[in-house]
Design an enzyme around this catalytic site. Structure first.
Site: not given
Ligand code: HMG
Ligand code: MG
Length: 331
Positions: A216, A249
């Site tokens: 990737h 990202c």
């Molecule tokens: P957090 O703030 O630590 O989560 O985020 P938490 O468990 O403390 O919860 C905080 C709030 O988020 C709560 O809501 C939860 O319900 C909610 P509140 O009570 O405040 O209203 N929550 C969620 N809501 C919807 N869906 C969920 C979820 N989980 C908790 N699944 C978390 C931790 C992982 C959720 C956050 O950091 C996050 O969403 N991160 C995603 C970042 C992301 O998407 N990055 C890009 C993708 S990775 C990438 O691109 C790399 C890749 O392409 C490969 C490469 O290129 O290397 C794959």
């Molecule tokens: Mg990526």
């Protein structure tokens, strides 16, 4: 001259443009446009298209319409989509349960080989992230849902710099042992080179069979195609790429777009490696989303094909005009 007979005969492309591509766009893309793009990608022959992520909408607002996207995909004609898989990203059990409720049939978990990136991207350490995935793997097994595993920052980290192949192998091995059917190695900030790619694959293939690995590449330094060629020479057959070279990202500063799917397909065609993708239709899909985003198409191959199309349309219309004039002269 390398022996082309040693290259794989067939390669699977995992299209990540709708997820990785759009997650980094600041302009909110309407659900209808995302679904239209997916339809065009399906028509081009792609068989794996990442549809969206079930992450927190606060963290990635662009993908806050994940339920609507899935709802519309589930509603698409079976004849169109029966051969296509639409995996979605799930960072924790909440995301997994939401994804399944929305109709997802395949998910991907994402870890990193860099502690700092793990904290920035998913707000926990590498070890905590793997612990969070444990219930996902268990539930997925009960439901017979395939899980793909990502490892980010495999060739460098925006916060820590170089990352050792050893670290990558440790995380990849864990995700594989947990039950990932495939491990995608993410060069998140696009700093890899063919030499580093080969060294990385050599190390990781000791713990995960090469046929279970994917690459990737983001293309920040323009090395992605060369890296893919190096990976193909090592027998790798799974390639992530993004239509029109979209991608990035939000939590990796300096991460540019992914390698463009059009460019990868052109490379594969030139090597007589089958991907079952219609390049012209793929170019239509990339043109559609680039025009919507009002940005230059990130695929050089697409730009060349589109420019050839324009020139031949111009020639055809000139020909028609001169034929008409000739006829007017005759009569
Ligand atoms: P957090 O703030 O630590 O989560 O985020 P938490 O468990 O403390 O919860 C905080 C709030 O988020 C709560 O809501 C939860 O319900 C909610 P509140 O009570 O405040 O209203 N929550 C969620 N809501 C919807 N869906 C969920 C979820 N989980 C908790 N699944 C978390 C931790 C992982 C959720 C956050 O950091 C996050 O969403 N991160 C995603 C970042 C992301 O998407 N990055 C890009 C993708 S990775 C990438 O691109 C790399 C890749 O392409 C490969 C490469 O290129 O290397 C794959
Ligand atoms: Mg990526």
């Amino acid at each position: 001259m390398p022996n082309l007979n040693q290259l794989p005969k067939q390669v699977k492309i995992i299209e990540v443009g709708v997820r990785d591509g759009l997650q980094n766009e600041s302009t909110l893309v309407p659900t209808e446009v995302k679904v239209e793009l997916i339809k065009k990608l399906v028509v081009s022959g792609l068989s794996v298209i990442e549809a969206t992520s079930f992450v927190s909408p606060k963290w990635v607002p662009q993908l806050a319409d994940q339920n609507e996207v899935m709802q519309q995909l589930v509603g698409l004609d079976d004849a169109m989509t029966h051969r296509v898989r639409f995996p979605v990203l799930t960072p924790n059990l909440k995301g997994f349960e939401n994804a399944i409720a929305a109709g997802a049939k395949e998910v991907a978990v994402f870890a990193a080989a860099s502690e700092s990136f793990s904290q920035k991207n998913i707000n926990c350490s590498i070890e905590q992230s793997i612990e969070r995935f444990d219930p996902i793997f268990k539930r997925a097994k009960e439901l017979n849902i395939p899980v793909r595993g990502y490892v980010s920052c495999v060739l460098g980290c925006p916060y820590e710099g170089d990352i050792s192949a050893e670290k990558v192998a440790l995380v990849a091995e864990k995700l594989y042992q947990y039950g990932s059917y495939e491990i995608s190695l993410g060069d998140t900030i696009g700093v890899g080179t063919p030499g580093k790619t080969k060294a990385l694959l050599e190390r990781v293939a000791k713990v995960v069979p090469i046929e279970k690995l994917a690459v990737h590449f983001h293309d920040t330094y323009g090395q992605a195609l060369a890296n893919i060629y190096a990976a193909l020479q090592m027998g790798l057959t799974n390639i992530d790429s993004s239509v029109a070279g979209l991608g990035g990202c939000p939590y990796a500063k300096g991460a540019s777009g992914n390698v463009a799917t059009e460019d990868v397909v052109y490379l594969l065609n030139g090597l007589a490696i089958t991907s079952d993708i219609d390049l012209d239709k793929l170019v239509d899909a990339g043109d559609y989303i680039s025009k919507f985003l009002n940005k230059e198409n990130g695929s050089k191959v697409a730009r060349a094909i589109l420019s050839n199309r324009k020139n031949s349309n111009r020639k055809n219309s000139n020909k028609k005009n001169s034929n008409r004039k000739n006829q007017e002269l005759i009569f």
